[in-house]
Design a protein around this motif. Structure first.
Motif, PDB file in Angstrom:
ATOM      1  N   THR A   1      49.937 -36.179  44.536  1.00  0.00           N
ATOM      2  CA  THR A   1      49.310 -34.867  44.352  1.00  0.00           C
ATOM      3  C   THR A   1      47.793 -34.919  44.256  1.00  0.00           C
ATOM      4  O   THR A   1      47.125 -33.915  44.457  1.00  0.00           O
ATOM      5  CB  THR A   1      49.851 -34.188  43.079  1.00  0.00           C
ATOM      6  OG1 THR A   1      49.682 -35.076  41.969  1.00  0.00           O
ATOM      7  CG2 THR A   1      51.313 -33.833  43.225  1.00  0.00           C
TER       8      THR A   1
ATOM      9  N   LYS B   1      49.340 -25.443  55.094  1.00  0.00           N
ATOM     10  CA  LYS B   1      50.038 -24.171  54.935  1.00  0.00           C
ATOM     11  C   LYS B   1      49.943 -23.329  56.204  1.00  0.00           C
ATOM     12  O   LYS B   1      50.689 -22.381  56.381  1.00  0.00           O
ATOM     13  CB  LYS B   1      49.457 -23.402  53.743  1.00  0.00           C
ATOM     14  CG  LYS B   1      49.767 -24.055  52.400  1.00  0.00           C
ATOM     15  CD  LYS B   1      49.338 -23.175  51.242  1.00  0.00           C
ATOM     16  CE  LYS B   1      49.750 -23.785  49.916  1.00  0.00           C
ATOM     17  NZ  LYS B   1      49.410 -22.914  48.758  1.00  0.00           N
TER      18      LYS B   1
ATOM     19  N   ILE C   1      50.846 -31.398  54.758  1.00  0.00           N
ATOM     20  CA  ILE C   1      50.911 -30.435  53.653  1.00  0.00           C
ATOM     21  C   ILE C   1      50.044 -29.218  53.979  1.00  0.00           C
ATOM     22  O   ILE C   1      49.578 -28.515  53.087  1.00  0.00           O
ATOM     23  CB  ILE C   1      50.505 -31.070  52.316  1.00  0.00           C
ATOM     24  CG1 ILE C   1      49.090 -31.648  52.373  1.00  0.00           C
ATOM     25  CG2 ILE C   1      51.508 -32.133  51.904  1.00  0.00           C
ATOM     26  CD1 ILE C   1      48.552 -32.057  51.012  1.00  0.00           C
TER      27      ILE C   1
ATOM     28  N   ILE D   1      47.491 -25.189  41.754  1.00  0.00           N
ATOM     29  CA  ILE D   1      47.736 -23.755  41.671  1.00  0.00           C
ATOM     30  C   ILE D   1      46.523 -23.163  40.979  1.00  0.00           C
ATOM     31  O   ILE D   1      46.198 -23.538  39.866  1.00  0.00           O
ATOM     32  CB  ILE D   1      49.009 -23.448  40.861  1.00  0.00           C
ATOM     33  CG1 ILE D   1      50.220 -24.131  41.528  1.00  0.00           C
ATOM     34  CG2 ILE D   1      49.235 -21.959  40.748  1.00  0.00           C
ATOM     35  CD1 ILE D   1      51.465 -24.077  40.688  1.00  0.00           C
TER      36      ILE D   1
ATOM     37  N   SER E   1      55.927 -24.389  36.115  1.00  0.00           N
ATOM     38  CA  SER E   1      56.478 -24.369  37.468  1.00  0.00           C
ATOM     39  C   SER E   1      57.276 -25.652  37.677  1.00  0.00           C
ATOM     40  O   SER E   1      57.137 -26.626  36.923  1.00  0.00           O
ATOM     41  CB  SER E   1      55.358 -24.296  38.500  1.00  0.00           C
ATOM     42  OG  SER E   1      54.612 -25.506  38.493  1.00  0.00           O
TER      43      SER E   1
ATOM     44  N   VAL F   1      56.808 -27.743  40.008  1.00  0.00           N
ATOM     45  CA  VAL F   1      55.834 -28.785  40.332  1.00  0.00           C
ATOM     46  C   VAL F   1      55.227 -29.367  39.068  1.00  0.00           C
ATOM     47  O   VAL F   1      55.065 -30.579  38.933  1.00  0.00           O
ATOM     48  CB  VAL F   1      54.728 -28.222  41.253  1.00  0.00           C
ATOM     49  CG1 VAL F   1      53.646 -29.244  41.479  1.00  0.00           C
ATOM     50  CG2 VAL F   1      55.324 -27.795  42.591  1.00  0.00           C
TER      51      VAL F   1
ATOM     52  N   GLU G   1      51.473 -27.872  46.475  1.00  0.00           N
ATOM     53  CA  GLU G   1      52.450 -27.484  45.458  1.00  0.00           C
ATOM     54  C   GLU G   1      53.826 -28.041  45.794  1.00  0.00           C
ATOM     55  O   GLU G   1      54.822 -27.719  45.145  1.00  0.00           O
ATOM     56  CB  GLU G   1      52.504 -25.956  45.349  1.00  0.00           C
ATOM     57  CG  GLU G   1      51.186 -25.336  44.907  1.00  0.00           C
ATOM     58  CD  GLU G   1      51.145 -23.834  45.137  1.00  0.00           C
ATOM     59  OE1 GLU G   1      52.221 -23.198  45.056  1.00  0.00           O
ATOM     60  OE2 GLU G   1      50.064 -23.304  45.406  1.00  0.00           O
ATOM     61  N   SER G   2      53.888 -28.904  46.774  1.00  0.00           N
ATOM     62  CA  SER G   2      55.142 -29.462  47.244  1.00  0.00           C
ATOM     63  C   SER G   2      55.800 -30.350  46.194  1.00  0.00           C
ATOM     64  O   SER G   2      55.177 -31.253  45.639  1.00  0.00           O
ATOM     65  CB  SER G   2      54.892 -30.292  48.510  1.00  0.00           C
ATOM     66  OG  SER G   2      55.967 -31.154  48.778  1.00  0.00           O
ATOM     67  N   GLU G   3      57.091 -30.105  45.968  1.00  0.00           N
ATOM     68  CA  GLU G   3      57.855 -30.957  45.050  1.00  0.00           C
ATOM     69  C   GLU G   3      57.937 -32.379  45.594  1.00  0.00           C
ATOM     70  O   GLU G   3      57.940 -33.345  44.824  1.00  0.00           O
ATOM     71  CB  GLU G   3      59.262 -30.397  44.863  1.00  0.00           C
ATOM     72  CG  GLU G   3      59.322 -29.078  44.122  1.00  0.00           C
ATOM     73  CD  GLU G   3      60.732 -28.526  44.092  1.00  0.00           C
ATOM     74  OE1 GLU G   3      61.660 -29.312  43.814  1.00  0.00           O
ATOM     75  OE2 GLU G   3      60.907 -27.333  44.349  1.00  0.00           O
TER      76      GLU G   3
ATOM     77  N   ASP H   1      55.400 -29.480  55.259  1.00  0.00           N
ATOM     78  CA  ASP H   1      55.844 -28.840  54.020  1.00  0.00           C
ATOM     79  C   ASP H   1      54.812 -27.768  53.696  1.00  0.00           C
ATOM     80  O   ASP H   1      53.731 -28.068  53.181  1.00  0.00           O
ATOM     81  CB  ASP H   1      55.931 -29.867  52.889  1.00  0.00           C
ATOM     82  CG  ASP H   1      56.627 -29.308  51.652  1.00  0.00           C
ATOM     83  OD1 ASP H   1      56.618 -28.067  51.485  1.00  0.00           O
ATOM     84  OD2 ASP H   1      57.158 -30.091  50.855  1.00  0.00           O
ATOM     85  N   THR H   2      55.119 -26.530  54.029  1.00  0.00           N
ATOM     86  CA  THR H   2      54.142 -25.446  53.893  1.00  0.00           C
ATOM     87  C   THR H   2      53.889 -25.028  52.448  1.00  0.00           C
ATOM     88  O   THR H   2      53.089 -24.135  52.201  1.00  0.00           O
ATOM     89  CB  THR H   2      54.585 -24.213  54.707  1.00  0.00           C
ATOM     90  OG1 THR H   2      55.911 -23.848  54.323  1.00  0.00           O
ATOM     91  CG2 THR H   2      54.538 -24.509  56.197  1.00  0.00           C
ATOM     92  N   ARG H   3      54.553 -25.685  51.513  1.00  0.00           N
ATOM     93  CA  ARG H   3      54.206 -25.458  50.111  1.00  0.00           C
ATOM     94  C   ARG H   3      52.886 -26.148  49.767  1.00  0.00           C
ATOM     95  O   ARG H   3      52.337 -25.978  48.690  1.00  0.00           O
ATOM     96  CB  ARG H   3      55.320 -25.972  49.201  1.00  0.00           C
ATOM     97  CG  ARG H   3      56.613 -25.188  49.294  1.00  0.00           C
ATOM     98  CD  ARG H   3      57.741 -25.867  48.558  1.00  0.00           C
ATOM     99  NE  ARG H   3      58.096 -27.140  49.184  1.00  0.00           N
ATOM    100  CZ  ARG H   3      59.111 -27.907  48.760  1.00  0.00           C
ATOM    101  NH1 ARG H   3      59.841 -27.522  47.737  1.00  0.00           N
ATOM    102  NH2 ARG H   3      59.383 -29.052  49.373  1.00  0.00           N
TER     103      ARG H   3
END
Length: 246
Positions: free
Chosen positions: A213, A177, A175, A9, A91, A93, A203-205, A198-200
């Motif tokens: 990560t 976006k 991953i 982030i 957050s 994450v 930052e995907s959990e 996963d469009t996060r």
């Protein structure tokens, strides 16, 4: 302000002269003392000062996480610092990554059960890791912009074509976006196995829970019962495993 990442982030979004002062102060301190024989002690004291005085500042958690990844601090030091962080300002994450580092016994390691998740494919169908029970399958975290990911796809495709009829499957987890770039890469690389996104992004959990990560590609080889067989298995080793277990 410089561009930094807090679990991917951007810290550019954190404004305020106080953050800039904290950052500049720490960077000067680190460059001056990081080669000292007692750097561990000095680092702990510096971080303790930063976090104690700024428990809710996002840079405090950012710089702490960076040092955790370097594995310089011992467990006792980490726990003392973590308890001073205002976790309500983190957050999800960030909380997940802190938990993964501080409580390694909960990490997804070889021999443990996978963490099931559900994501959408290009047809907006929900695909779950539970759908793959009864088969050996590879969870492949990747992205269209990841050159090493794209480079290994042709070799992965060869393995898939050879073993897909022997209870072997692949679940590609993008991953990206940008949906168009993802689909374009899937088509261009001829990724004929099940692909979800996963469009996060980073930052995907899910990415955090899997400890993936820091970079992609990352993969997890899962057995028929949902147990992790291997992490980041090389293509050549994947082929050997499938040859010997089919």
């Amino acid at each position: 302000m410089k561009g930094y990442d807090i679990n991917f982030i951007s810290i550019d979004s954190i404004s305020g002269s106080k953050t800039e002062l904290i950052r500049n102060d720490f960077e000067v301190y680190e460059s001056t003392h990081n080669m000292d024989a007692d750097w561990n002690s000095k680092l702990f004291k510096k971080l303790d000062t930063i976090i104690t005085n700024n428990p809710s500042n996002n840079y405090s958690s950012y710089v702490f996480l960076i040092q955790l990844r370097k594995e310089i601090l011992n467990k006792n030091q980490v726990e003392k610092l973590y308890h001073k962080i205002d976790t309500s300002a983190l957050s999800i994450v960030q909380l997940e990554e802190f938990n993964r580092i501080i409580n390694p016994s909960q990490n997804l390691e070889v021999g443990r059960q996978l963490m099931d998740f559900t994501l959408s494919n290009a047809k907006k169908e929900l695909i779950s890791t539970k759908d793959f029970r009864g088969k050996v399958f590879l969870i492949d975290f990747w992205a269209s912009w990841c050159a090493p990911c794209r480079k290994q796809n042709p070799d992965l495709l060869k393995i898939y074509e050879e073993f897909k009829n022997n209870n072997f499957e692949i679940l590609g987890v993008s991953i990206d976006k940008d949906l168009d770039k993802w689909m374009s890469a899937v088509i261009k690389d001829e990724l004929v196995w099940e692909n979800v996104i996963d469009t996060r992004g980073q930052e995907s959990e899910i990415l955090v829970k899997y400890g993936a990560t820091n970079s992609v590609p990352q993969n997890f080889l899962i057995d028929k019962n949902g147990v992790i067989i291997a992490k980041n298995i090389a293509i050549i080793d994947l082929k050997k495993y499938l040859q010997n277990n089919n």
